[in-house]
Scaffold this active site. Sequence first.
Site, mmCIF file in Angstrom:
data_model
loop_
_atom_site.group_PDB
_atom_site.id
_atom_site.type_symbol
_atom_site.label_atom_id
_atom_site.label_comp_id
_atom_site.label_asym_id
_atom_site.label_seq_id
_atom_site.Cartn_x
_atom_site.Cartn_y
_atom_site.Cartn_z
ATOM 1 C CG HIS A 7 33.230 -3.126 48.485
ATOM 2 N ND1 HIS A 7 33.362 -2.176 49.483
ATOM 3 C CD2 HIS A 7 34.173 -2.819 47.562
ATOM 4 C CE1 HIS A 7 34.320 -1.342 49.157
ATOM 5 N NE2 HIS A 7 34.842 -1.703 48.005
ATOM 6 C CG ASP A 39 32.191 -2.184 52.740
ATOM 7 O OD1 ASP A 39 32.503 -3.379 52.612
ATOM 8 O OD2 ASP A 39 32.076 -1.399 51.776
ATOM 9 C CB SER A 52 37.980 -0.745 48.684
ATOM 10 O OG SER A 52 36.923 0.112 48.418
HETATM 11 N N1 ARG Z 1 31.677 2.822 46.404
HETATM 12 C C1 ARG Z 1 32.573 1.929 47.059
HETATM 13 C C2 ARG Z 1 33.705 1.498 46.115
HETATM 14 O O1 ARG Z 1 33.883 2.084 45.102
HETATM 15 C C3 ARG Z 1 31.848 0.774 47.629
HETATM 16 C C4 ARG Z 1 31.297 -0.192 46.641
HETATM 17 C C5 ARG Z 1 30.593 -1.371 47.226
HETATM 18 N N2 ARG Z 1 29.285 -1.053 47.729
HETATM 19 C C6 ARG Z 1 28.153 -1.085 46.993
HETATM 20 N N3 ARG Z 1 27.040 -0.774 47.537
HETATM 21 N N4 ARG Z 1 28.175 -1.464 45.740
HETATM 22 O O2 ARG Z 1 34.204 0.446 45.968
HETATM 23 N N1 GLU Z 2 35.008 1.706 47.329
HETATM 24 C C1 GLU Z 2 36.233 2.032 46.655
HETATM 25 C C2 GLU Z 2 37.081 0.822 46.404
HETATM 26 O O1 GLU Z 2 37.143 -0.001 45.843
HETATM 27 C C3 GLU Z 2 37.005 2.973 47.461
HETATM 28 C C4 GLU Z 2 36.299 4.186 47.415
HETATM 29 C C5 GLU Z 2 36.873 5.141 46.442
HETATM 30 O O2 GLU Z 2 36.840 4.949 45.231
HETATM 31 O O3 GLU Z 2 37.349 6.096 46.998
HETATM 32 O O4 GLU Z 2 38.067 0.649 46.142
#
Ligand code: ARG
Ligand code: GLU
Length: 716
Positions: free
Chosen positions: A83, A219, A649
């Site tokens: 991502h 990911d 991330s």
């Molecule tokens: N929740 C994770 C973060 O904050 C992953 C985001 C990407 N994945 C998704 N399905 N949108 O970045």
């Molecule tokens: N998916 C998140 C990212 O961009 C990391 C997950 C979180 O927020 O802990 O940075």
Amino acid sequence: MKKLFIVVGFFLSIVAKADEGMWLPQLLEKINEGRMKKMGMKISAKDIYDINNGSLKDAIVSFGGFCTGELISNQGLVLTNHHCGFSAIQSHSTIENNIIEKGFWAKTNKEELANKGLFVTFIKSITDVSDKVLAGVTKNMTESERQSTIDKNIKQINDATKLGQFEKLFVRAFFEGNAYYLFITETFNDVRLVGTPPNFIGNFGVDSDNWTWPRHTGDFSMFRIYANKNNEPADYSENNIPYTPKRFLHISMKGVKENDFTMIFGFPGKTNEYLPSEAVQQIVNINDPAKIYVRDKALAVLRKYMHTDKAIKIQYAAKYASIANAWKKWQGEVLGLTKTKAVEKKLKHESTYNTKLKANTTLNENYAGVLEKLNGAYKNIEQFGLVRDYYLELVSKVELFSLVNRMVALNNTYKKDAKEFKNAVERQLNLLPDFYKNYNSEVDKDMFIEMMDIYFNKISKRFIDANALEQFYKNESDLKKWANKIYAESILVNSEKTLNSLKTNPEEFINNLMQSEVVVLLNSMNTNYREKIATQLNKIQPEIDNLQRLYMKAQMEVMKDKKFYPDANSTLRVTYGKVDGYSPADGRVYKFQTYLDGVMEKYIPGDYEFDVDAKLRALYEKKDYGIYGVNGKMPVCFIASNHTTGGNSGSPALNAYGNLIGLNFDRGWEGTMSDINYDASLCRNIMVDIRYVLFIIDKYAGAGHLIKEMKLVYDK
Ligand code: ARG
Ligand code: GLU
């Protein structure tokens, strides 16, 4: 007696398993090393961060300014999340060659794909400059006087520091402005896409699984840093060569067991761990719900088009994911804060603090009333904060508005400086094609309708722009009719006409544009916001900043036995914890590891979130996991109690020896409130197991040549 023992024992077990905090790498030796070793770390704090010698920090980069990445070969290979690389992946995708769907693996360096605007940044040094930055700052200064003294001092540091062409310097505030650190960085601008798994692996579970455990997402994506022939940073050039880093991470093939020590090294973006109770109450009851509401509506618009039109699905994929991501996180945050009774916890903390404060005459003289005033200031900002959140959320969802903002900025430049105007037009001519590539005016018109509906119906009347309301009434309060008129009239929704006019006669084009209905509308709404909301915020916010800083200092002095860490601010941090499952609710227990079996359990043929292709299914059927499986099973993800946030991330998960065991990419649903209230019983970070990454590269994608670049180790 027995009961007491159980209670104490329970407390100790929490203490032994999880440590809240995002710590400064340069202070680990002083503050955390003992504790980290006790938890199982086998290396020293100096191995992690050492200003004079090579250390693990030399293998960590800020990826694009919004994620973290790490070097994993001596030829500049960088690992980050899928991502995090997604905008780059999307930009190389077309309907004919859709690498989002198919994945992509460069077989040679020549096939690696350049990415305009993508960069990685190394941290060269971190220095405490609190004394220099705060020189001349006195207690009685107003916030703006204080800030201008600080700005002057920072400018002096700037002027006195010699930097190389690709080096930069920045000074950041810590502990709400009680301390300042100077960072010297080095940025590489030629970062090429090496490989990505297909979406069904890299984003398996898409939105349903996002922010949840148990998870089965691979990911990850891979890039390569290119340098000039002297191994120095350089802008993109065909002649650049793969960068030889000072340090790269070794990859552990050993995997994880329950209670193993882990740490995460990266760039956490923003946390608010020291808010007073009133602020937390507002997040739960006012601000998060408002933002969730706007995004509910925005996502529904996008979904409608993306489900029926393949081209729109590609165009809006990244935008959708980004809007959905925070939308879902805020919902988890509200649930978690409610479930862990965060407001009550804050109130309890505040009463302990007050008791201790009152017991100390000197401290009480310095800080009496600070906390009460801080809670009061938050109370005062509440109504304006609510409108701010509605307004900024909804305005930013209408892409025509963002185009208008660009053009208004051009117009302002034109009024100031004709030569600069020419440059600014050039820049827009460069940027706009990328914007239009992912723009669809039908989608956007629908978005306008939904967002303006919120504007008129959710914001209290006294804060709404009278001119906007008048226009709305003039169109018989029919948003659809109004939107049709605006979008039919506006040249900006037409990429060809806009680009042509900007090329041939930018002055006249911009000038005429300023009279168009949408520009007049947005200008008027923005002015209204500035006058009724921003001025109020600008009055109260400095007061909050000042009090929050005092309250921070007071807590540190009053609670001398507690170790404090500064809130995340996109600077390099280390957090450590243990591999550990959790119990999200009564009667339910989560294990710490998932396997490929779980991918197959979730598999729904043809589904947009849970499809699995024939190749991965075949590998699973044959249990063909190469050297990466264990006991006939293929590990996929695992969790630990590291305290992470957005920006982490792509951060490396390291074991006790400092070797790479995984890639951080998310947090569990019940624990997303850790930005405000870390709770060891519920907060877990989610990582892809590095063995799954290697398995996908090698066995699934057949890109074993990349594995040869890496250094796999089998630690004890
Ligand atoms: N929740 C994770 C973060 O904050 C992953 C985001 C990407 N994945 C998704 N399905 N949108 O970045
Ligand atoms: N998916 C998140 C990212 O961009 C990391 C997950 C979180 O927020 O802990 O940075």
